[in-house]
Design a protein around this motif. Structure first.
Motif, PDB file in Angstrom:
ATOM      1  N   VAL A  47       0.860  -1.184   0.000  1.00  0.00           N
ATOM      2  CA  VAL A  47       0.000   0.000   0.000  1.00  0.00           C
ATOM      3  C   VAL A  47       0.895   1.232   0.000  1.00  0.00           C
ATOM      4  O   VAL A  47       1.785   1.363   0.852  1.00  0.00           O
ATOM      5  CB  VAL A  47      -0.935   0.030   1.219  1.00  0.00           C
ATOM      6  N   THR A  48       0.665   2.126  -0.940  1.00  0.00           N
ATOM      7  CA  THR A  48       1.359   3.412  -0.974  1.00  0.00           C
ATOM      8  C   THR A  48       0.434   4.455  -0.376  1.00  0.00           C
ATOM      9  O   THR A  48      -0.694   4.641  -0.850  1.00  0.00           O
ATOM     10  CB  THR A  48       1.731   3.807  -2.412  1.00  0.00           C
ATOM     11  N   VAL A  49       0.878   5.126   0.684  1.00  0.00           N
ATOM     12  CA  VAL A  49       0.045   6.100   1.394  1.00  0.00           C
ATOM     13  C   VAL A  49       0.538   7.500   1.077  1.00  0.00           C
ATOM     14  O   VAL A  49       1.710   7.826   1.282  1.00  0.00           O
ATOM     15  CB  VAL A  49       0.081   5.848   2.916  1.00  0.00           C
ATOM     16  N   LEU A  50      -0.371   8.337   0.610  1.00  0.00           N
ATOM     17  CA  LEU A  50      -0.062   9.727   0.276  1.00  0.00           C
ATOM     18  C   LEU A  50      -1.018  10.646   1.037  1.00  0.00           C
ATOM     19  O   LEU A  50      -1.963  10.202   1.672  1.00  0.00           O
ATOM     20  CB  LEU A  50      -0.205   9.963  -1.232  1.00  0.00           C
ATOM     21  N   GLY A  51      -0.760  11.937   0.962  1.00  0.00           N
ATOM     22  CA  GLY A  51      -1.647  12.912   1.593  1.00  0.00           C
ATOM     23  C   GLY A  51      -1.257  13.191   3.036  1.00  0.00           C
ATOM     24  O   GLY A  51      -0.077  13.277   3.378  1.00  0.00           O
ATOM     25  N   ASP A  52      -2.264  13.343   3.900  1.00  0.00           N
ATOM     26  CA  ASP A  52      -2.038  13.681   5.305  1.00  0.00           C
ATOM     27  C   ASP A  52      -1.683  12.428   6.092  1.00  0.00           C
ATOM     28  O   ASP A  52      -2.506  11.512   6.209  1.00  0.00           O
ATOM     29  CB  ASP A  52      -3.301  14.318   5.906  1.00  0.00           C
ATOM     30  N   VAL A  53      -0.499  12.414   6.626  1.00  0.00           N
ATOM     31  CA  VAL A  53      -0.044  11.226   7.377  1.00  0.00           C
ATOM     32  C   VAL A  53       0.535  11.632   8.732  1.00  0.00           C
ATOM     33  O   VAL A  53       1.406  10.960   9.259  1.00  0.00           O
ATOM     34  CB  VAL A  53       0.990  10.424   6.561  1.00  0.00           C
ATOM     35  N   ALA A  54       0.023  12.733   9.299  1.00  0.00           N
ATOM     36  CA  ALA A  54       0.550  13.177  10.591  1.00  0.00           C
ATOM     37  C   ALA A  54       0.238  12.178  11.696  1.00  0.00           C
ATOM     38  O   ALA A  54       1.024  12.012  12.630  1.00  0.00           O
ATOM     39  CB  ALA A  54      -0.027  14.551  10.946  1.00  0.00           C
ATOM     40  N   ARG A  62      -1.102  -0.623   7.180  1.00  0.00           N
ATOM     41  CA  ARG A  62      -0.972  -2.007   6.703  1.00  0.00           C
ATOM     42  C   ARG A  62      -1.349  -2.994   7.802  1.00  0.00           C
ATOM     43  O   ARG A  62      -1.985  -4.017   7.549  1.00  0.00           O
ATOM     44  CB  ARG A  62       0.456  -2.267   6.218  1.00  0.00           C
ATOM     45  N   ASN A  63      -0.954  -2.664   9.019  1.00  0.00           N
ATOM     46  CA  ASN A  63      -1.236  -3.579  10.126  1.00  0.00           C
ATOM     47  C   ASN A  63      -2.711  -3.590  10.520  1.00  0.00           C
ATOM     48  O   ASN A  63      -3.246  -4.611  10.955  1.00  0.00           O
ATOM     49  CB  ASN A  63      -0.379  -3.219  11.341  1.00  0.00           C
ATOM     50  N   VAL A  64      -3.366  -2.425  10.394  1.00  0.00           N
ATOM     51  CA  VAL A  64      -4.743  -2.297  10.891  1.00  0.00           C
ATOM     52  C   VAL A  64      -5.771  -2.507   9.792  1.00  0.00           C
ATOM     53  O   VAL A  64      -6.779  -3.186   9.992  1.00  0.00           O
ATOM     54  CB  VAL A  64      -4.940  -0.909  11.554  1.00  0.00           C
ATOM     55  N   ARG A 103      -0.733  -3.715  -6.020  1.00  0.00           N
ATOM     56  CA  ARG A 103      -0.584  -2.672  -5.000  1.00  0.00           C
ATOM     57  C   ARG A 103      -1.807  -1.754  -5.002  1.00  0.00           C
ATOM     58  O   ARG A 103      -2.579  -1.701  -5.962  1.00  0.00           O
ATOM     59  CB  ARG A 103       0.683  -1.838  -5.242  1.00  0.00           C
ATOM     60  N   LEU A 104      -1.934  -1.024  -3.897  1.00  0.00           N
ATOM     61  CA  LEU A 104      -2.958  -0.001  -3.769  1.00  0.00           C
ATOM     62  C   LEU A 104      -2.291   1.338  -3.485  1.00  0.00           C
ATOM     63  O   LEU A 104      -1.281   1.403  -2.776  1.00  0.00           O
ATOM     64  CB  LEU A 104      -3.930  -0.333  -2.632  1.00  0.00           C
ATOM     65  N   LYS A 105      -2.878   2.387  -4.019  1.00  0.00           N
ATOM     66  CA  LYS A 105      -2.437   3.747  -3.682  1.00  0.00           C
ATOM     67  C   LYS A 105      -3.576   4.424  -2.944  1.00  0.00           C
ATOM     68  O   LYS A 105      -4.691   4.520  -3.443  1.00  0.00           O
ATOM     69  CB  LYS A 105      -2.078   4.535  -4.939  1.00  0.00           C
ATOM     70  N   VAL A 106      -3.284   4.905  -1.732  1.00  0.00           N
ATOM     71  CA  VAL A 106      -4.303   5.518  -0.877  1.00  0.00           C
ATOM     72  C   VAL A 106      -3.897   6.954  -0.583  1.00  0.00           C
ATOM     73  O   VAL A 106      -2.786   7.212  -0.115  1.00  0.00           O
ATOM     74  CB  VAL A 106      -4.466   4.739   0.439  1.00  0.00           C
ATOM     75  N   THR A 107      -4.802   7.887  -0.868  1.00  0.00           N
ATOM     76  CA  THR A 107      -4.578   9.298  -0.552  1.00  0.00           C
ATOM     77  C   THR A 107      -5.499   9.680   0.594  1.00  0.00           C
ATOM     78  O   THR A 107      -6.722   9.559   0.483  1.00  0.00           O
ATOM     79  CB  THR A 107      -4.856  10.189  -1.778  1.00  0.00           C
ATOM     80  N   LEU A 108      -4.913  10.134   1.703  1.00  0.00           N
ATOM     81  CA  LEU A 108      -5.682  10.402   2.921  1.00  0.00           C
ATOM     82  C   LEU A 108      -5.865  11.902   3.134  1.00  0.00           C
ATOM     83  O   LEU A 108      -4.984  12.710   2.837  1.00  0.00           O
ATOM     84  CB  LEU A 108      -4.964   9.824   4.142  1.00  0.00           C
ATOM     85  N   GLN A 109      -7.033  12.235   3.675  1.00  0.00           N
ATOM     86  CA  GLN A 109      -7.277  13.575   4.209  1.00  0.00           C
ATOM     87  C   GLN A 109      -7.607  13.407   5.683  1.00  0.00           C
ATOM     88  O   GLN A 109      -8.582  12.749   6.034  1.00  0.00           O
ATOM     89  CB  GLN A 109      -8.428  14.275   3.495  1.00  0.00           C
TER      90      GLN A 109
END
Length: 282
Positions: A47-54, A62-64, A103-109
């Motif tokens: 999983v590729t995580v982009l965006g807000d990752v604070a 990945r674990n959850v 793979r997955l690409k996830v963009t978070l807000q």
């Protein structure tokens, strides 16, 4: 040669051939789909995580979240995956996309907290006026105000807080807590611990009451050798006036009432001429 002159056995042979070819194609497609669905090469591997990752990292997600995902690259339900990522703490919105082959690409807000909700440390309000579950513990959240009110009223409280907060600034104080009571009355608390009973009314009426307090309470406090920071209680529910309690002041009831301005004095009436003595009653 027209179709009418083609022997019937030839036409049957052509039809049979077309049917067999179509069936073979369909079987081939089905076999390819079965192979794709069951081939471990297309299982979600990363999983590729982009965006807000604070507040979230790729490792924690990945674990959850990843264990909750069902299917592989081809069969994964993206809407279900989106909902799974949005259950992670602090995540307001997630956009999930496939990345071939596995793979997955996830963009978070993430939520941007602007206040605590309900006086607890388990819920907060974001800048859109939405309540979300999150721990508000930590020095970076200590300065945030507290909003308390009925369920579904967070956006109303946030908007009202934004309008009322500037009206206590002239006293060098801050609006720390705002509460909407079940019957529609408003209560506020300042950062010095002072409680302000605002009563019911429109936002304009509440603003006017705080303006009156800010303009006159420091003057009243000064008469008792106190400052605005020594206000303990202000009851703004009186028409055109308020009751004030100051720390350490032992006046009767520790209350002071003040009208916003004295009423204009009525113009003197013209003097009436006295009646002749013969017309006066004895």
């Amino acid at each position: 040669m027209s179709e009418a002159t083609v022997p019937i056995d030839v036409r049957l042979l052509n039809l049979t051939t077309s049917v067999l070819v179509s069936v073979a194609v369909l079987v081939g497609i089905a076999a390819m789909l079965w192979w794709a669905i069951h081939n471990p090469a297309f299982s979600i591997r990363g999983v590729t995580v982009l965006g807000d990752v604070a507040h979230n990292s790729a490792v924690s997600l990945r674990n959850v979240v990843v264990p909750q995902l069902k299917g592989n690259f081809f069969t994964l339900d993206l809407d279900a995956a989106k909902r799974a990522f949005e259950t992670a703490p602090w995540v307001r919105r997630a956009v999930v996309q496939r990345e071939f082959p596995n793979r997955l690409k996830v963009t978070l807000q993430e939520h941007e907290p602007v206040a605590h909700w309900g006086g607890q440390l388990t819920q907060m309000v974001n800048k859109q006026g939405e309540v979300f579950e999150a721990s508000g513990e930590g020095a970076e959240y200590d300065a945030l105000p507290v909003l308390i009110g009925p369920e579904g009223q967070a956006s109303t409280l946030l908007a009202t807080y934004g309008r009322l907060a500037p009206h206590v600034a002239p006293m060098q104080l801050q609006l720390k807590e705002l509460e909407l009571l079940p019957r529609g009355s408003w209560r506020a608390e300042l950062n010095n611990g002072a409680e302000i009973a605002l009563g019911r009314g429109t936002e304009e009426e509440l603003e006017a009451r705080l303006d009156l307090l800010s303009k006159t309470a420091p003057q009243i406090a000064a008469r008792h050798q106190r400052a605005a920071k020594d206000i303990v209680l202000a009851d703004m529910r009186y028409p055109g006036a308020y009751a004030l309690k100051l720390r350490g002041v032992t006046t009767v009831g520790d209350d002071v009432k003040l009208a916003p301005k004295p009423a204009a004095r009525a113009a003197p009436r013209p003097a009436t001429r006295s009646a002749p003595a013969s017309n006066r009653r004895n």
